[in-house]
Design a protein around this motif. Structure first.
Motif, PDB file in Angstrom:
ATOM      1  N   THR A  10       0.866  -1.170   0.000  1.00  0.00           N
ATOM      2  CA  THR A  10       0.000   0.000   0.000  1.00  0.00           C
ATOM      3  C   THR A  10       0.904   1.222   0.000  1.00  0.00           C
ATOM      4  O   THR A  10       1.797   1.337   0.836  1.00  0.00           O
ATOM      5  N   THR A  11       0.670   2.112  -0.953  1.00  0.00           N
ATOM      6  CA  THR A  11       1.494   3.309  -1.064  1.00  0.00           C
ATOM      7  C   THR A  11       0.914   4.432  -0.205  1.00  0.00           C
ATOM      8  O   THR A  11      -0.203   4.342   0.303  1.00  0.00           O
ATOM      9  N   THR A  12       1.675   5.487  -0.069  1.00  0.00           N
ATOM     10  CA  THR A  12       1.213   6.645   0.693  1.00  0.00           C
ATOM     11  C   THR A  12       0.016   7.309   0.010  1.00  0.00           C
ATOM     12  O   THR A  12      -0.729   8.033   0.653  1.00  0.00           O
ATOM     13  N   ASN A  13      -0.179   7.036  -1.295  1.00  0.00           N
ATOM     14  CA  ASN A  13      -1.345   7.541  -2.034  1.00  0.00           C
ATOM     15  C   ASN A  13      -2.547   6.610  -1.901  1.00  0.00           C
ATOM     16  O   ASN A  13      -3.544   6.795  -2.589  1.00  0.00           O
ATOM     17  N   LYS A  14      -2.405   5.565  -1.067  1.00  0.00           N
ATOM     18  CA  LYS A  14      -3.464   4.569  -0.808  1.00  0.00           C
ATOM     19  C   LYS A  14      -3.726   3.657  -1.997  1.00  0.00           C
ATOM     20  O   LYS A  14      -4.757   3.004  -2.073  1.00  0.00           O
ATOM     21  N   GLU A  15      -2.803   3.581  -2.956  1.00  0.00           N
ATOM     22  CA  GLU A  15      -2.905   2.602  -4.031  1.00  0.00           C
ATOM     23  C   GLU A  15      -2.421   1.264  -3.490  1.00  0.00           C
ATOM     24  O   GLU A  15      -1.515   1.207  -2.665  1.00  0.00           O
ATOM     25  N   THR A  16      -3.022   0.173  -3.974  1.00  0.00           N
ATOM     26  CA  THR A  16      -2.660  -1.163  -3.507  1.00  0.00           C
ATOM     27  C   THR A  16      -2.191  -1.998  -4.687  1.00  0.00           C
ATOM     28  O   THR A  16      -2.827  -2.010  -5.746  1.00  0.00           O
ATOM     29  N   PHE A  17      -1.080  -2.704  -4.488  1.00  0.00           N
ATOM     30  CA  PHE A  17      -0.511  -3.582  -5.504  1.00  0.00           C
ATOM     31  C   PHE A  17      -0.257  -4.935  -4.863  1.00  0.00           C
ATOM     32  O   PHE A  17       0.171  -5.005  -3.717  1.00  0.00           O
ATOM     33  N   THR A  18      -0.542  -6.021  -5.600  1.00  0.00           N
ATOM     34  CA  THR A  18      -0.348  -7.360  -5.048  1.00  0.00           C
ATOM     35  C   THR A  18       0.493  -8.215  -5.986  1.00  0.00           C
ATOM     36  O   THR A  18       0.582  -7.955  -7.180  1.00  0.00           O
ATOM     37  N   GLY A  19       1.072  -9.244  -5.417  1.00  0.00           N
ATOM     38  CA  GLY A  19       1.854 -10.199  -6.182  1.00  0.00           C
ATOM     39  C   GLY A  19       2.226 -11.367  -5.302  1.00  0.00           C
ATOM     40  O   GLY A  19       1.935 -11.392  -4.104  1.00  0.00           O
ATOM     41  N   LYS A  20       2.845 -12.366  -5.894  1.00  0.00           N
ATOM     42  CA  LYS A  20       3.336 -13.527  -5.153  1.00  0.00           C
ATOM     43  C   LYS A  20       4.828 -13.622  -5.374  1.00  0.00           C
ATOM     44  O   LYS A  20       5.305 -13.499  -6.499  1.00  0.00           O
ATOM     45  N   MET A  21       5.551 -13.818  -4.272  1.00  0.00           N
ATOM     46  CA  MET A  21       7.001 -13.914  -4.354  1.00  0.00           C
ATOM     47  C   MET A  21       7.486 -14.974  -3.385  1.00  0.00           C
ATOM     48  O   MET A  21       6.807 -15.297  -2.422  1.00  0.00           O
ATOM     49  N   THR A  22       8.670 -15.489  -3.664  1.00  0.00           N
ATOM     50  CA  THR A  22       9.310 -16.397  -2.716  1.00  0.00           C
ATOM     51  C   THR A  22      10.258 -15.569  -1.853  1.00  0.00           C
ATOM     52  O   THR A  22      10.608 -14.435  -2.194  1.00  0.00           O
ATOM     53  N   ARG A  23      10.681 -16.139  -0.754  1.00  0.00           N
ATOM     54  CA  ARG A  23      11.616 -15.434   0.113  1.00  0.00           C
ATOM     55  C   ARG A  23      12.989 -15.337  -0.541  1.00  0.00           C
ATOM     56  O   ARG A  23      13.838 -14.579  -0.092  1.00  0.00           O
ATOM     57  N   LYS A  24      13.214 -16.073  -1.630  1.00  0.00           N
ATOM     58  CA  LYS A  24      14.494 -16.017  -2.332  1.00  0.00           C
ATOM     59  C   LYS A  24      14.568 -14.819  -3.272  1.00  0.00           C
ATOM     60  O   LYS A  24      15.644 -14.438  -3.706  1.00  0.00           O
ATOM     61  N   GLN A  25      13.423 -14.237  -3.624  1.00  0.00           N
ATOM     62  CA  GLN A  25      13.406 -13.085  -4.514  1.00  0.00           C
ATOM     63  C   GLN A  25      13.728 -11.828  -3.706  1.00  0.00           C
ATOM     64  O   GLN A  25      13.366 -11.725  -2.534  1.00  0.00           O
ATOM     65  N   PRO A  26      14.374 -10.857  -4.328  1.00  0.00           N
ATOM     66  CA  PRO A  26      14.795  -9.670  -3.587  1.00  0.00           C
ATOM     67  C   PRO A  26      13.629  -8.769  -3.206  1.00  0.00           C
ATOM     68  O   PRO A  26      12.705  -8.570  -3.994  1.00  0.00           O
ATOM     69  N   GLU A  27      13.676  -8.239  -1.989  1.00  0.00           N
ATOM     70  CA  GLU A  27      12.674  -7.269  -1.551  1.00  0.00           C
ATOM     71  C   GLU A  27      13.133  -5.856  -1.880  1.00  0.00           C
ATOM     72  O   GLU A  27      12.316  -4.968  -2.083  1.00  0.00           O
ATOM     73  N   LEU A  28      14.439  -5.667  -1.912  1.00  0.00           N
ATOM     74  CA  LEU A  28      15.015  -4.376  -2.278  1.00  0.00           C
ATOM     75  C   LEU A  28      15.967  -4.566  -3.442  1.00  0.00           C
ATOM     76  O   LEU A  28      16.795  -5.473  -3.435  1.00  0.00           O
ATOM     77  N   VAL A  29      15.831  -3.710  -4.449  1.00  0.00           N
ATOM     78  CA  VAL A  29      16.693  -3.755  -5.629  1.00  0.00           C
ATOM     79  C   VAL A  29      17.154  -2.331  -5.908  1.00  0.00           C
ATOM     80  O   VAL A  29      16.328  -1.453  -6.185  1.00  0.00           O
ATOM     81  N   ASN A  30      18.455  -2.105  -5.805  1.00  0.00           N
ATOM     82  CA  ASN A  30      19.032  -0.773  -6.033  1.00  0.00           C
ATOM     83  C   ASN A  30      18.324   0.311  -5.230  1.00  0.00           C
ATOM     84  O   ASN A  30      18.088   1.413  -5.716  1.00  0.00           O
ATOM     85  N   GLY A  31      17.928  -0.024  -4.004  1.00  0.00           N
ATOM     86  CA  GLY A  31      17.283   0.947  -3.131  1.00  0.00           C
ATOM     87  C   GLY A  31      15.788   1.067  -3.311  1.00  0.00           C
ATOM     88  O   GLY A  31      15.141   1.827  -2.608  1.00  0.00           O
ATOM     89  N   PHE A  32      15.208   0.334  -4.249  1.00  0.00           N
ATOM     90  CA  PHE A  32      13.767   0.364  -4.484  1.00  0.00           C
ATOM     91  C   PHE A  32      13.123  -0.898  -3.916  1.00  0.00           C
ATOM     92  O   PHE A  32      13.707  -1.974  -3.930  1.00  0.00           O
ATOM     93  N   VAL A  33      11.881  -0.759  -3.448  1.00  0.00           N
ATOM     94  CA  VAL A  33      11.103  -1.910  -2.987  1.00  0.00           C
ATOM     95  C   VAL A  33      10.578  -2.619  -4.230  1.00  0.00           C
ATOM     96  O   VAL A  33       9.943  -1.997  -5.085  1.00  0.00           O
TER      97      VAL A  33
END
Length: 65
Positions: A10-33
């Motif tokens: 959920t973003t600060t603009n109240k937009e919601t995004f969903t997906g499925k990931m494994t714990r092996k996939q990165p949560e942060l990439v080059n400083g981005f979520v």
């Protein structure tokens, strides 16, 4: 313990995004979520734009014989 998680961002603009990931996939990439979406696309968010990052384990169904 589940290896796959349903993730809701959920973003600060109240937009919601969903997906499925494994714990092996990165949560942060080059400083981005990072969020892998169900259709295979990836979205990247500035950390300051993320209000909530929610992980819910996906229960794997046992194979029925």
């Amino acid at each position: 313990m589940s290896d796959i998680y349903q993730i809701t961002i959920t973003t600060t603009n109240k937009e919601t995004f969903t997906g499925k990931m494994t714990r092996k996939q990165p949560e942060l990439v080059n400083g981005f979520v990072a969020l892998a979406q169900d259709n295979g696309e990836w979205r990247f968010f500035k950390p300051e734009s993320v209000e909530q990052f929610h992980f819910v384990p996906v229960v794997e169904e046992e194979a029925k014989e």
